[in-house]
Motif scaffolding. Structure first.
Motif, PDB file in Angstrom:
ATOM      1  N   GLY A  44       0.855  -1.194   0.000  1.00 36.10           N
ATOM      2  CA  GLY A  44       0.000   0.000   0.000  1.00 36.10           C
ATOM      3  C   GLY A  44       0.882   1.231   0.000  1.00 36.10           C
ATOM      4  N   PHE A  66       5.001  -2.131  -2.883  1.00 35.25           N
ATOM      5  CA  PHE A  66       3.980  -2.941  -3.550  1.00 35.25           C
ATOM      6  C   PHE A  66       2.632  -2.231  -3.480  1.00 35.25           C
ATOM      7  CE2 PHE A  66       0.437  -5.864  -3.254  1.00 35.25           C
ATOM      8  CZ  PHE A  66       0.605  -6.628  -4.397  1.00 35.25           C
ATOM      9  N   ILE A  68      -1.512  -2.555  -5.411  1.00 37.00           N
ATOM     10  CA  ILE A  68      -2.321  -3.251  -6.424  1.00 37.00           C
ATOM     11  C   ILE A  68      -2.727  -2.301  -7.549  1.00 37.00           C
ATOM     12  CG2 ILE A  68      -3.303  -5.165  -5.076  1.00 37.00           C
ATOM     13  CD1 ILE A  68      -5.800  -3.367  -4.707  1.00 37.00           C
ATOM     14  N   ARG A  72      -1.285   3.988  -9.388  1.00 39.00           N
ATOM     15  CA  ARG A  72      -0.473   4.525  -8.294  1.00 39.00           C
ATOM     16  C   ARG A  72       1.022   4.269  -8.550  1.00 39.00           C
ATOM     17  NH1 ARG A  72      -0.143   8.536  -4.611  1.00 39.00           N
ATOM     18  NH2 ARG A  72       1.173   7.932  -2.866  1.00 39.00           N
ATOM     19  N   VAL A 119      -2.511  -0.311   4.132  1.00 40.65           N
ATOM     20  CA  VAL A 119      -3.602  -0.083   3.176  1.00 40.65           C
ATOM     21  C   VAL A 119      -4.733   0.672   3.889  1.00 40.65           C
ATOM     22  CG1 VAL A 119      -3.035  -2.139   1.824  1.00 40.65           C
ATOM     23  CG2 VAL A 119      -4.682  -2.327   3.698  1.00 40.65           C
ATOM     24  N   PRO A 120      -5.659   1.271   3.130  1.00 39.68           N
ATOM     25  CA  PRO A 120      -6.698   2.100   3.758  1.00 39.68           C
ATOM     26  C   PRO A 120      -7.674   1.300   4.616  1.00 39.68           C
ATOM     27  CG  PRO A 120      -6.627   2.439   1.363  1.00 39.68           C
ATOM     28  CD  PRO A 120      -5.749   1.267   1.660  1.00 39.68           C
ATOM     29  N   THR A 121      -8.168   1.965   5.653  1.00 44.47           N
ATOM     30  CA  THR A 121      -9.201   1.391   6.522  1.00 44.47           C
ATOM     31  C   THR A 121     -10.317   2.441   6.674  1.00 44.47           C
ATOM     32  OG1 THR A 121      -7.756   2.037   8.360  1.00 44.47           O
ATOM     33  CG2 THR A 121      -7.841  -0.298   7.831  1.00 44.47           C
ATOM     34  N   ILE A 133     -10.642  -3.954   2.366  1.00 41.29           N
ATOM     35  CA  ILE A 133      -9.306  -3.733   1.771  1.00 41.29           C
ATOM     36  C   ILE A 133      -8.239  -4.366   2.667  1.00 41.29           C
ATOM     37  CG2 ILE A 133      -7.643  -1.997   0.985  1.00 41.29           C
ATOM     38  CD1 ILE A 133     -10.090  -0.060   0.693  1.00 41.29           C
ATOM     39  N   THR A 156      -4.582   1.640  10.578  1.00 46.27           N
ATOM     40  CA  THR A 156      -5.400   1.869  11.768  1.00 46.27           C
ATOM     41  C   THR A 156      -6.552   0.862  11.777  1.00 46.27           C
ATOM     42  OG1 THR A 156      -4.902   4.203  11.555  1.00 46.27           O
ATOM     43  CG2 THR A 156      -6.752   3.612  12.990  1.00 46.27           C
ATOM     44  N   GLU A 188       0.660   4.032  12.487  1.00 48.84           N
ATOM     45  CA  GLU A 188       1.345   5.105  11.768  1.00 48.84           C
ATOM     46  C   GLU A 188       0.990   6.455  12.384  1.00 48.84           C
ATOM     47  OE1 GLU A 188       3.401   6.294   9.968  1.00 48.84           O
ATOM     48  OE2 GLU A 188       4.269   4.494   9.069  1.00 48.84           O
ATOM     49  N   ILE A 190       2.113   9.374  10.589  1.00 48.63           N
ATOM     50  CA  ILE A 190       2.451  10.354   9.542  1.00 48.63           C
ATOM     51  C   ILE A 190       1.373  11.429   9.483  1.00 48.63           C
ATOM     52  CG2 ILE A 190       2.360  10.552   7.017  1.00 48.63           C
ATOM     53  CD1 ILE A 190       4.177   8.128   6.888  1.00 48.63           C
ATOM     54  N   HIS A 295      -8.635  10.124   6.108  1.00 48.05           N
ATOM     55  CA  HIS A 295      -9.026   8.767   6.507  1.00 48.05           C
ATOM     56  C   HIS A 295      -8.732   8.488   7.973  1.00 48.05           C
ATOM     57  CE1 HIS A 295      -9.853   6.118   2.731  1.00 48.05           C
ATOM     58  NE2 HIS A 295     -10.788   6.997   3.003  1.00 48.05           N
TER      59      HIS A 295
HETATM   60  N1  LIG Z   1      -3.289   9.499   5.609  1.00 48.62           N
HETATM   61  C1  LIG Z   1      -3.021   9.752   6.896  1.00 48.62           C
HETATM   62  O1  LIG Z   1      -2.907  10.905   7.310  1.00 48.62           O
HETATM   63  C2  LIG Z   1      -2.797   8.623   7.877  1.00 48.62           C
HETATM   64  C3  LIG Z   1      -2.063   8.867   9.030  1.00 48.62           C
HETATM   65  C4  LIG Z   1      -1.843   7.827   9.920  1.00 48.62           C
HETATM   66  C5  LIG Z   1      -2.407   6.581   9.666  1.00 48.62           C
HETATM   67  N2  LIG Z   1      -3.157   6.372   8.537  1.00 48.62           N
HETATM   68  C6  LIG Z   1      -3.681   5.045   8.296  1.00 48.62           C
HETATM   69  O2  LIG Z   1      -2.783   4.416   7.384  1.00 48.62           O
HETATM   70  C7  LIG Z   1      -3.504   3.516   6.537  1.00 48.62           C
HETATM   71  C8  LIG Z   1      -3.234   3.858   5.098  1.00 48.62           C
HETATM   72  O3  LIG Z   1      -3.777   5.127   4.816  1.00 48.62           O
HETATM   73  P1  LIG Z   1      -3.351   6.003   3.572  1.00 48.62           P
HETATM   74  O4  LIG Z   1      -3.849   7.368   3.850  1.00 48.62           O
HETATM   75  O5  LIG Z   1      -1.912   5.838   3.265  1.00 48.62           O
HETATM   76  O6  LIG Z   1      -4.186   5.309   2.408  1.00 48.62           O
HETATM   77  P2  LIG Z   1      -4.132   5.682   0.857  1.00 48.62           P
HETATM   78  O7  LIG Z   1      -5.513   5.564   0.348  1.00 48.62           O
HETATM   79  O8  LIG Z   1      -3.389   6.948   0.630  1.00 48.62           O
HETATM   80  O9  LIG Z   1      -3.203   4.575   0.201  1.00 48.62           O
HETATM   81  C9  LIG Z   1      -3.435   3.250   0.247  1.00 48.62           C
HETATM   82  C10 LIG Z   1      -2.767   2.540  -0.932  1.00 48.62           C
HETATM   83  O10 LIG Z   1      -3.027   1.163  -0.729  1.00 48.62           O
HETATM   84  C11 LIG Z   1      -3.256   0.583  -1.999  1.00 48.62           C
HETATM   85  N3  LIG Z   1      -3.927  -0.696  -1.812  1.00 48.62           N
HETATM   86  C12 LIG Z   1      -5.222  -0.965  -1.600  1.00 48.62           C
HETATM   87  N4  LIG Z   1      -5.415  -2.291  -1.459  1.00 48.62           N
HETATM   88  C13 LIG Z   1      -4.199  -2.872  -1.577  1.00 48.62           C
HETATM   89  C14 LIG Z   1      -3.738  -4.198  -1.514  1.00 48.62           C
HETATM   90  N5  LIG Z   1      -4.558  -5.209  -1.304  1.00 48.62           N
HETATM   91  N6  LIG Z   1      -2.431  -4.410  -1.694  1.00 48.62           N
HETATM   92  C15 LIG Z   1      -1.584  -3.390  -1.924  1.00 48.62           C
HETATM   93  N7  LIG Z   1      -1.953  -2.114  -1.968  1.00 48.62           N
HETATM   94  C16 LIG Z   1      -3.250  -1.855  -1.810  1.00 48.62           C
HETATM   95  C17 LIG Z   1      -4.036   1.625  -2.753  1.00 48.62           C
HETATM   96  O11 LIG Z   1      -3.949   1.426  -4.155  1.00 48.62           O
HETATM   97  C18 LIG Z   1      -3.355   2.922  -2.288  1.00 48.62           C
HETATM   98  O12 LIG Z   1      -2.314   3.311  -3.173  1.00 48.62           O
HETATM   99  C19 LIG Z   1      -4.967   3.629   6.953  1.00 48.62           C
HETATM  100  O13 LIG Z   1      -5.266   2.644   7.890  1.00 48.62           O
HETATM  101  C20 LIG Z   1      -5.025   5.000   7.606  1.00 48.62           C
HETATM  102  O14 LIG Z   1      -6.079   5.084   8.549  1.00 48.62           O
HETATM  103  C21 LIG Z   1      -3.336   7.363   7.613  1.00 48.62           C
END
Ligand SMILES: NC(=O)c1ccc[n+]([C@@H]2O[C@H](COP(=O)([O-])OP(=O)(O)OC[C@H]3O[C@@H](n4cnc5c(N)ncnc54)[C@H](O)[C@@H]3O)[C@@H](O)[C@H]2O)c1
Length: 453
Positions: A44, A66, A68, A72, A119-121, A133, A156, A188, A190, A295
């Motif tokens: 992700g 990596f 999917i 991206r 990956v997203p939650t 996901i 998360t 995370e 970030i 998210h």
């Molecule tokens: N964005 C933030 O500010 C932040 C901060 C801390 C924690 N988080 C948590 O981190 C996690 C990721 O969030 P994000 O903002 O980076 O999400 P995002 O949507 O930016 O990115 C997720 C990536 O995962 C990929 N993906 C989806 N399914 C996949 C799979 N099966 N295998 C490989 N890749 C896959 C998607 O194509 C996408 O590029 C979530 O749980 C979020 O709650 C996010």
């Protein structure tokens, strides 16, 4: 030394910790100690995964990124991604190096010593956690898992998720967590678009399935992070993240209520907050606004509320905070109507320019942005809506409707300008005293004639 069959990593760890002589005899199972082609694989490569991968690369690791999504991967290769300037530099160096590989091939994951899942939650339209996901990514990681690996979950999620989605399925594959393979959770932290704290400076919290799993994760995280805080288990680390973001949600909801209270009492809310923030202990300032996006804040507390419902338990303070936050876009539209009516107009037929579409300053991230709901409701009320945001130069689609971006906002001749998000690079010099401005950021103090949300 006695040799016994141990199929449970916790049992193995207990014996290891107790100093008893032991050995694990495993049948039909890949043996640890193999060489890996990559130090770490990131599953992700999104807002969290990409900067994480870059931090590992800078620390000297051989990195496999990596995802999917072919789009991206293509955007990362073309460097058309939303990153801080320092991360853009890191990406340029990574792309030019042979220790940086991008892949869509899941079998590559078995060539990495450590696999980090980010990956997203999200939540669905009913605010129910959408775990599809994460479940699918976890299945893939477990399927590709080999002995000797560390699997580090960082998405998360609810307390107990890593155990259910990683530990138990690994065991079904006859890979013994804690013995053959390490499993840990580290949330995370970030903060996309904000450069105040580098990824290296932010302490990490980590819990392992066993203490040996945890130490494997500590070693990985300490390769680029200065401080790693150990928890007694994975569930504590999972719950820690929910506390962090629920804390933010509740305080944002309270800041919004204070803004409303100050409006009724005709008091400047930002001055009240800034004054309270002079207290060096027991207070942390939060800013009111038109709602929350991304998210994290709109989603994470729902993971907690959802999990507790299965225990017939409600969390009324948190639930009320989330309801309060979720009502902000509608309140913003109602305030737009009020401000326009003070100028003798209504929403029907008025030209409304929304400034800043992203959910927070200095990111090109529209996920859950309150602006989308606000625009949708303004259009439903008959307003003619456009936006001004240099991150989205031309147009965006909101609920099936194309909304046009203005490169020259003054030329839109807005009846009302709604300041939704203020990017550092946003030019507001075109706003003059004749422009009716509703400031939902509460931060445009220089526009002395503005009206506050
Ligand atoms: N964005 C933030 O500010 C932040 C901060 C801390 C924690 N988080 C948590 O981190 C996690 C990721 O969030 P994000 O903002 O980076 O999400 P995002 O949507 O930016 O990115 C997720 C990536 O995962 C990929 N993906 C989806 N399914 C996949 C799979 N099966 N295998 C490989 N890749 C896959 C998607 O194509 C996408 O590029 C979530 O749980 C979020 O709650 C996010």
């Amino acid at each position: 030394m006695t040799t016994q069959l141990i199929t449970d990593g916790l049992q193995a760890q207990k014996q290891l910790d107790s100093g008893e002589p032991w050995a694990v005899k495993v049948r039909n199972r890949p043996q640890p100690g193999r060489d890996f082609d990559y130090d770490v694989a990131i599953v992700g490569m999104g807002y969290v995964g990409l900067p994480t991968a870059l931090a590992h690369h800078v620390s000297g690791a051989k990195v496999l990124g990596f995802d999917i999504s072919g789009k991206r991967i293509g955007d990362i290769k073309a460097r058309e991604v939303d990153l801080l300037p320092t991360d853009h530099q890191r990406l340029a160096s990574a792309l030019a190096s042979d220790s940086w590989t991008l892949s869509q091939e899941s079998t590559d994951l078995s060539r990495a010593a450590a696999v980090i899942v980010c990956v997203p939650t999200p939540v669905d339209g009913h605010h129910v956690p959408d775990l599809s996901i994460l479940a699918s990514a976890s299945r893939m990681v477990v399927q590709q898992a080999v002995a000797g690996q560390l699997i580090l979950m960082t998405s998360t999620t609810y307390a107990g998720c890593t155990r259910e989605m990683i530990v138990e399925p690994l065991r079904k594959r006859s890979l013994v967590p804690g013995a053959d393979i390490s499993v840990a959770f580290s949330p995370e932290r970030i903060n996309p678009g904000v450069s105040d704290f580098s990824i290296e400076d932010v302490p990490r919290v980590v819990g392992g399935y066993t203490s040996r799993c945890r130490e494997a994760a500590v070693k990985l995280l300490a390769s680029y992070t200065g401080t790693v805080h150990r928890t007694s288990g994975m569930e504590v680390a999972e719950m820690t993240k929910l506390l962090e973001n629920t804390f933010r949600a509740v305080n944002i909801a309270m800041a919004n209520e204070f803004a409303q209270a100050c409006q009724v009492l005709d008091l400047p809310v930002q001055e009240v907050i800034d004054s309270a923030a002079t207290k060096p202990f027991g207070f942390m300032p939060f800013t009111p606004g038109p709602g929350v996006g991304g998210h994290c804040i709109p989603c994470d507390p729902h993971y907690l509320l959802w999990q507790l419902r299965a225990h017939n338990m409600s969390l009324p303070v948190i639930a009320a905070a989330m309801e309060g936050i979720e009502q902000r876009p509608a309140q913003t539209v109602a305030r737009c109507a009020q401000v326009l009516s003070n100028t003798g107009k209504g929403l029907l037929g008025s030209r409304v320019l929304v400034v800043g579409l992203a959910y927070k300053p200095d990111v090109a991230d529209l996920r859950e942005s309150p602006a989308l709901q606000i625009i949708d409701k303004l259009i439903a009320a008959g307003a003619d809506v456009a936006f001004y945001d240099h991150h989205f130069p031309e147009s965006v689609t909101v609920n099936g409707k194309q909304i046009i971006g203005c490169a020259k906002p003054a030329e839109f001749n807005a009846d009302l300008v709604l300041l939704h998000t203020r990017h550092a690079a946003a030019d507001l010099s075109w706003i003059n005293k004749e422009t009716t401005v509703l400031d939902a950021t509460y931060r445009a103090e220089e526009l002395t004639h503005r009206v506050l949300l």
